[in-house]
Design a protein around this motif. Structure first.
Motif, PDB file in Angstrom:
ATOM      1  N   ARG A  27     -18.341 -14.820  -6.272  1.00  0.00           N
ATOM      2  CA  ARG A  27     -18.999 -14.173  -5.134  1.00  0.00           C
ATOM      3  C   ARG A  27     -18.010 -14.008  -3.986  1.00  0.00           C
ATOM      4  NH1 ARG A  27     -24.441 -12.563  -5.517  1.00  0.00           N
ATOM      5  NH2 ARG A  27     -25.310 -13.637  -7.298  1.00  0.00           N
ATOM      6  N   PRO A  28     -18.236 -13.016  -3.126  1.00  0.00           N
ATOM      7  CA  PRO A  28     -17.344 -12.837  -1.966  1.00  0.00           C
ATOM      8  C   PRO A  28     -17.184 -14.116  -1.139  1.00  0.00           C
ATOM      9  CG  PRO A  28     -18.778 -10.933  -2.179  1.00  0.00           C
ATOM     10  CD  PRO A  28     -19.249 -11.952  -3.197  1.00  0.00           C
ATOM     11  N   SER A  79     -21.215 -12.885  -9.362  1.00  0.00           N
ATOM     12  CA  SER A  79     -21.520 -11.707  -8.558  1.00  0.00           C
ATOM     13  C   SER A  79     -21.740 -10.438  -9.379  1.00  0.00           C
ATOM     14  CB  SER A  79     -20.362 -11.490  -7.579  1.00  0.00           C
ATOM     15  OG  SER A  79     -20.558 -10.369  -6.784  1.00  0.00           O
ATOM     16  N   TRP A  80     -20.901 -10.255 -10.398  1.00  0.00           N
ATOM     17  CA  TRP A  80     -20.964  -9.010 -11.185  1.00  0.00           C
ATOM     18  C   TRP A  80     -21.432  -9.307 -12.597  1.00  0.00           C
ATOM     19  CZ3 TRP A  80     -19.064  -7.450 -15.829  1.00  0.00           C
ATOM     20  CH2 TRP A  80     -19.165  -6.090 -16.122  1.00  0.00           C
ATOM     21  N   THR A 120     -24.667  -6.033  -0.274  1.00  0.00           N
ATOM     22  CA  THR A 120     -23.220  -5.941  -0.092  1.00  0.00           C
ATOM     23  C   THR A 120     -22.852  -6.248   1.356  1.00  0.00           C
ATOM     24  OG1 THR A 120     -23.041  -4.333  -1.880  1.00  0.00           O
ATOM     25  CG2 THR A 120     -21.228  -4.400  -0.313  1.00  0.00           C
ATOM     26  N   HIS A 125     -22.472  -9.580  -2.383  1.00  0.00           N
ATOM     27  CA  HIS A 125     -21.940  -8.770  -3.488  1.00  0.00           C
ATOM     28  C   HIS A 125     -20.791  -7.898  -3.007  1.00  0.00           C
ATOM     29  CE1 HIS A 125     -24.748  -9.495  -6.764  1.00  0.00           C
ATOM     30  NE2 HIS A 125     -25.705  -9.560  -5.873  1.00  0.00           N
ATOM     31  N   TYR A 126     -20.015  -7.442  -3.968  1.00  0.00           N
ATOM     32  CA  TYR A 126     -19.006  -6.406  -3.721  1.00  0.00           C
ATOM     33  C   TYR A 126     -19.678  -5.055  -3.986  1.00  0.00           C
ATOM     34  CZ  TYR A 126     -15.901 -10.373  -4.542  1.00  0.00           C
ATOM     35  OH  TYR A 126     -15.290 -11.590  -4.507  1.00  0.00           O
ATOM     36  N   PRO A 127     -19.187  -3.976  -3.401  1.00  0.00           N
ATOM     37  CA  PRO A 127     -19.789  -2.661  -3.664  1.00  0.00           C
ATOM     38  C   PRO A 127     -19.828  -2.315  -5.153  1.00  0.00           C
ATOM     39  CG  PRO A 127     -18.310  -2.510  -1.793  1.00  0.00           C
ATOM     40  CD  PRO A 127     -18.128  -3.891  -2.386  1.00  0.00           C
ATOM     41  N   THR A 128     -18.843  -2.760  -5.905  1.00  0.00           N
ATOM     42  CA  THR A 128     -18.789  -2.411  -7.338  1.00  0.00           C
ATOM     43  C   THR A 128     -19.702  -3.271  -8.206  1.00  0.00           C
ATOM     44  OG1 THR A 128     -16.840  -3.823  -7.548  1.00  0.00           O
ATOM     45  CG2 THR A 128     -16.455  -1.454  -7.228  1.00  0.00           C
ATOM     46  N   ASP A 129     -20.378  -4.254  -7.631  1.00  0.00           N
ATOM     47  CA  ASP A 129     -21.334  -5.061  -8.404  1.00  0.00           C
ATOM     48  C   ASP A 129     -22.575  -4.261  -8.763  1.00  0.00           C
ATOM     49  OD1 ASP A 129     -19.716  -7.261  -8.214  1.00  0.00           O
ATOM     50  OD2 ASP A 129     -20.874  -8.204  -6.615  1.00  0.00           O
TER      51      ASP A 129
END
Length: 130
Positions: A27-28, A79-80, A120, A125-129
């Protein structure tokens, strides 16, 4: 919906869950905390020096969860890929399996985007998750 449509959605969610636990990423808040405490560095891990400097000098973190907008921090799973994106992916299938009006489809997509973007921005989360 027919049973085939239910199976399609079920299998998609199973695959999504499997990717999350066996391929997922930190996770971030975990990454920022590791940089803040010197466990991830420019020299050893290739983290951009300006990012390390910003996190160490400008952030005031007493605990990892302070990075997010949530007092309790992010969930404990990777996260992803984001599990809510598995559900929101249903908006891709909805026009196929249901008779939605254009307005209904637009509303579904707007809700999907709002959920993923808000999480996000909140640091979970990251944007790409999504």
């Amino acid at each position: 919906m027919t049973s085939n449509h239910h199976l399609t959605i079920l299998y998609f969610q199973i695959l999504h869950f499997t990717f999350q636990w066996f391929v997922g990423r930190a996770r971030p808040e975990e990454v920022v905390w590791a940089i803040y405490n010197g466990r991830l560095t420019s020299e050893v891990n290739g983290v951009p020096a300006d990012l390390v400097r910003t996190i160490r000098e400008d952030f005031r973190l007493n605990r990892m969860q302070d990075f997010t907008a949530y007092d309790e921090g992010s969930p404990d799973h990777p996260s992803w890929p984001a599990m809510h994106s598995a559900s929101s992916a249903a908006s891709l299938w909805m026009p196929v399996v249901m008779e939605l009006t254009t307005a209904q489809l637009c509303e579904v997509k707007a809700v999907d985007y709002a959920i993923s973007y808000a999480r996000t921005v909140a640091g979970g989360h990251y944007p790409t998750d999504n």
